[in-house]
Scaffold this active site. Structure first.
Site, PDB file in Angstrom:
ATOM      1  CG  ASN A 166      25.378 -16.710  35.862  1.00 28.68           C
ATOM      2  OD1 ASN A 166      25.370 -16.704  37.098  1.00 28.68           O
ATOM      3  ND2 ASN A 166      26.017 -17.620  35.170  1.00 28.68           N
ATOM      4  CD  GLU A 265      31.628 -24.675  41.880  1.00 26.45           C
ATOM      5  OE1 GLU A 265      32.037 -24.755  40.708  1.00 26.45           O
ATOM      6  OE2 GLU A 265      31.667 -25.621  42.679  1.00 26.45           O
ATOM      7  CB  CYS A 299      30.275 -20.214  34.821  1.00 26.77           C
ATOM      8  SG  CYS A 299      29.308 -21.622  35.394  1.00 26.77           S
ATOM      9  CD  GLU A 477      29.042 -25.241  44.791  1.00 27.17           C
ATOM     10  OE1 GLU A 477      28.550 -25.046  43.675  1.00 27.17           O
ATOM     11  OE2 GLU A 477      28.907 -24.459  45.743  1.00 27.17           O
TER      12      GLU A 477
HETATM   13  P1  NAD Z   1      30.887 -11.179  40.626  1.00 26.96           P
HETATM   14  O1  NAD Z   1      32.100 -11.906  41.076  1.00 26.96           O
HETATM   15  O2  NAD Z   1      31.023  -9.774  40.177  1.00 26.96           O
HETATM   16  O3  NAD Z   1      29.805 -11.125  41.808  1.00 26.96           O
HETATM   17  C1  NAD Z   1      29.356 -12.298  42.452  1.00 26.96           C
HETATM   18  C2  NAD Z   1      28.877 -11.936  43.843  1.00 26.96           C
HETATM   19  O4  NAD Z   1      29.995 -11.522  44.631  1.00 26.96           O
HETATM   20  C3  NAD Z   1      27.872 -10.785  43.883  1.00 26.96           C
HETATM   21  O5  NAD Z   1      26.901 -11.085  44.843  1.00 26.96           O
HETATM   22  C4  NAD Z   1      28.730  -9.606  44.310  1.00 26.96           C
HETATM   23  O6  NAD Z   1      28.021  -8.592  44.968  1.00 26.96           O
HETATM   24  C5  NAD Z   1      29.703 -10.283  45.270  1.00 26.96           C
HETATM   25  N1  NAD Z   1      30.972  -9.583  45.471  1.00 26.96           N
HETATM   26  C6  NAD Z   1      31.652  -8.825  44.579  1.00 26.96           C
HETATM   27  N2  NAD Z   1      32.809  -8.381  45.139  1.00 26.96           N
HETATM   28  C7  NAD Z   1      32.852  -8.898  46.399  1.00 26.96           C
HETATM   29  C8  NAD Z   1      33.797  -8.793  47.460  1.00 26.96           C
HETATM   30  N3  NAD Z   1      34.922  -8.108  47.338  1.00 26.96           N
HETATM   31  N4  NAD Z   1      33.524  -9.442  48.624  1.00 26.96           N
HETATM   32  C9  NAD Z   1      32.389 -10.165  48.752  1.00 26.96           C
HETATM   33  N5  NAD Z   1      31.457 -10.281  47.782  1.00 26.96           N
HETATM   34  C10 NAD Z   1      31.690  -9.665  46.616  1.00 26.96           C
HETATM   35  O7  NAD Z   1      30.230 -12.102  39.527  1.00 26.96           O
HETATM   36  P2  NAD Z   1      28.997 -11.760  38.599  1.00 26.96           P
HETATM   37  O8  NAD Z   1      29.400 -10.682  37.661  1.00 26.96           O
HETATM   38  O9  NAD Z   1      27.800 -11.586  39.465  1.00 26.96           O
HETATM   39  O10 NAD Z   1      28.824 -13.150  37.788  1.00 26.96           O
HETATM   40  C11 NAD Z   1      29.536 -13.462  36.630  1.00 26.96           C
HETATM   41  C12 NAD Z   1      30.767 -14.287  36.938  1.00 26.96           C
HETATM   42  O11 NAD Z   1      30.421 -15.423  37.706  1.00 26.96           O
HETATM   43  C13 NAD Z   1      31.451 -14.830  35.696  1.00 26.96           C
HETATM   44  O12 NAD Z   1      32.842 -14.728  35.848  1.00 26.96           O
HETATM   45  C14 NAD Z   1      31.051 -16.295  35.699  1.00 26.96           C
HETATM   46  O13 NAD Z   1      31.913 -17.155  34.998  1.00 26.96           O
HETATM   47  C15 NAD Z   1      31.011 -16.598  37.141  1.00 26.96           C
HETATM   48  N6  NAD Z   1      30.170 -17.758  37.413  1.00 26.96           N
HETATM   49  C16 NAD Z   1      30.748 -18.964  37.716  1.00 26.96           C
HETATM   50  C17 NAD Z   1      29.953 -20.094  37.934  1.00 26.96           C
HETATM   51  C18 NAD Z   1      30.551 -21.450  38.246  1.00 26.96           C
HETATM   52  O14 NAD Z   1      29.802 -22.359  38.598  1.00 26.96           O
HETATM   53  N7  NAD Z   1      31.849 -21.645  38.104  1.00 26.96           N
HETATM   54  C19 NAD Z   1      28.574 -19.974  37.868  1.00 26.96           C
HETATM   55  C20 NAD Z   1      28.019 -18.733  37.545  1.00 26.96           C
HETATM   56  C21 NAD Z   1      28.824 -17.629  37.337  1.00 26.96           C
HETATM   57  O1  6OD Z   2      23.997 -26.513  37.452  1.00 28.49           O
HETATM   58  C1  6OD Z   2      24.712 -26.220  38.398  1.00 28.49           C
HETATM   59  O2  6OD Z   2      24.687 -26.845  39.474  1.00 28.49           O
HETATM   60  C2  6OD Z   2      25.655 -25.089  38.310  1.00 28.49           C
HETATM   61  N1  6OD Z   2      26.416 -24.871  39.397  1.00 28.49           N
HETATM   62  C3  6OD Z   2      25.709 -24.344  37.186  1.00 28.49           C
HETATM   63  C4  6OD Z   2      26.562 -23.242  37.002  1.00 28.49           C
HETATM   64  C5  6OD Z   2      26.405 -22.487  35.902  1.00 28.49           C
HETATM   65  C6  6OD Z   2      27.184 -21.324  35.693  1.00 28.49           C
HETATM   66  O3  6OD Z   2      26.780 -20.291  35.224  1.00 28.49           O
END
Ligand code: NAD
Ligand code: 6OD
Length: 496
Positions: A166, A265, A299, A477
């Protein structure tokens, strides 16, 4: 000669993106396609790292810990990180074109947020790592001579950096910069949806002279692919992961046998709480941003909006009117909102739009797919959507959707607002909108989240703790919190 358009600046047009293993760019073996979410066309192919490549990347990273990188002073490392930031800025148009090609996000957002933050992450951690001190205690001993205890920071070792699609460049550099600033080496696994800016960063690392093996890049998927191979590898000491909560759980299982440090995260189902005394314009504009930025794929997005009853109807009507007016389109059309990341993710978001109907939500705008009558119909666009009228137990109110959609509900007291906002298994962030200073502090403090914004949303200072509680993550972080995760702190006790 005319200069290239931003779209023509995409550096990997019809090329195969390589992995970077021990300083060598590698393109052998299987490939997968990088598909534009704007029109569904293939924009490049990507080398999928096989087990041997992951093995090679981890081995190179381990060897680099004791090579020139391991012997470098922290000041020299910081100077190299500053050069990385400068080189990103020199190649800004390519980073920009690469990020919008992979994600379809608006050029405006990538220009002011994603790419500048990538460079800023390197500068911030170059500075923070140099200002770092340790602890020191004088200890009394029975013989009266005493002892001196002091702490030193050492790298953790090889760090696997696994990130989502994202905010690909922002989130990757947010982990790579502190990991390198602390003297670690990294193996980065970007999302399979967004391989381009990670590949550009690999080029930048070699261009500025980061020693071979310090930064490695393996493209691929999660389960049964590069992601899982990395997190289960015995020579990987720590995993810094951002992504879905369920993926975090899978990574925890894979990492358990080799007992690694984990920083997570994860997802969110964040609340915006709008009191009747809020600055109306600021609250509406802020909520529009927090719901629809990046097509809702943040997120931190507000998927639950609670409005104090006297303001409820006016706020809802204004939000709906502005959501209807959002211009949807590809990155170069100056849109307000781009597409979702993929058709696969669109299926998920549309399944929630259908569920909202089944749960008998009022769908006040959106709820479907826009029709363009051109190649964009092959993309992954959805309509911005505002829901109301659902019970708090509805799945659309409880589960993370990760699309341009929110549910808006009224509340009648401060106590009820706090209770509604906290009634979730997630705990990433909240936005509180009020002009009453005492209430702002009182309510913000009661939010069970890692970050509560008051009268704003996603306002960042890179020194502050950033993380989630409950299902939204483990650890913080930001600033010295990242430096702590990416370091082993050792105590030395000297008998005097
Ligand atoms: P995802 O969990 O599907 O994938 C994230 C990464 O993990 C990708 O690189 C993927 O290839 C890898 N991955 C998937 N399964 C794995 C496994 N079993 N072992 C190791 N690696 C693996 O997430 P997404 O769909 O790419 O992103 C969206 C999600 O991320 C949403 O839930 C969003 O809320 C979350 N997100 C959280 C934050 C935060 O800061 N808290 C920030 C951005 C996105
Ligand atoms: O701004 C940042 O440092 C951060 N970790 C943002 C996360 C956004 C989630 O999608």
């Amino acid at each position: 000669m005319r200069s290239p358009t931003p779209a023509e600046s995409y550096p990997f047009q019809s090329l195969q993106l390589p992995c970077l293993v021990g300083g060598e760019f590698v393109t052998r073996g299987r490939v997968f396609e990088n598909v534009s979410p704007v029109n569904g066309q293939v924009i490049s192919t990507v080398t999928e790292a096989d087990a041997a490549m992951v093995e090679g990347a981890v081995a190179a990273a381990r060897a680099a810990l004791t090579g020139p990188w391991g012997k470098m002073s922290s000041a020299a490392r910081a100077a190299l990180l500053r050069q990385v930031a400068e080189r990103i800025e020199q190649r800004f148009p390519e980073f920009l074109a690469a990020e919008v090609a992979d994600t379809g996000k608006t050029l405006g957002q990538a220009r002011v947020l994603d790419i500048p933050r990538g460079a800023a992450n390197f500068r911030a951690y170059a500075d923070l790592s140099l200002g770092r001190g340790g602890e020191c205690f004088e200890t009394t001993t029975p013989d009266g001579r005493g002892a001196l205890n002091y702490s030193v920071h050492k790298p953790v070792g090889v760090v696997a950096v696994i990130v989502p699609w994202n905010l690909p460049f922002l989130l990757m550099t947010w982990k790579v910069a502190p990991a390198l600033a602390c003297g670690n080496t990294v193996v980065v696994k970007p999302s399979e949806e967004t391989p381009s800016t990670a590949t550009l960063l690999a080029q930048v690392m070699t261009e500025v002279g980061v020693p071979p093996g310090v930064f490695n890049l393996v493209h691929g998927f999660g389960p049964g692919s590069a992601g899982e191979l990395l997190v289960s590898h015995p020579d990987v000491s720590a995993v810094a992961f951002t992504g879905e909560t369920s993926t975090g759980a899978a990574i925890m299982r894979s990492a358990a046998p080799t007992v690694k440090a984990l920083s997570f995260e994860l997802g969110g189902k964040n609340a915006a709480v709008i009191f009747a005394d809020a600055d109306f314009e600021a609250a509406v504009a802020g909520t529009m941003r927090s719901v629809f930025s990046n097509c809702g794929q943040v997120c931190l997005a507000s998927e639950r909006v609670y409005v104090e009853r006297p303001l409820f109807e006016r706020f809802l009507a204004t939000l709906v009117e502005r959501a209807r007016a959002l211009k949807i389109g590809g990155p170069y059309e100056e849109p307000d909102m781009g597409p979702l990341i993929s058709r696969g993710h669109r299926d998920k978001v549309l399944s929630y739009y259908r569920l909202a109907r089944e749960e008998q939500a009022q769908i006040l705008c959106g709820g479907g797919v826009p029709h363009f009558g051109d190649e964009r119909d092959g993309g992954a666009f959805v309509e911005p959507t505002v829901l109301a009228g659902l019970p708090e137990t509805a799945r659309c109110v409880k589960e993370e959707i990760f699309g341009p959609v929110c549910h808006v509900a009224p509340f009648d007291s401060e106590e009820q607002a706090v209770s509604l906002a906290n009634d979730t298994r997630y705990g990433l962030c909240a936005a509180v909108w009020t002009q009453n200073l005492a209430r702002a502090h009182r309510v913000a403090r009661q939010m069970q989240v890692g970050t509560a914004w008051v009268n704003d949303w996603y306002l960042r200072d890179l020194r502050v703790p950033f993380g989630g509680v409950k299902l939204s993550g483990i650890g913080s972080e930001g600033g010295h919190h990242s430096l702590a995760f990416f370091s082993e702190t050792m105590n030395i006790c000297v008998k005097l």
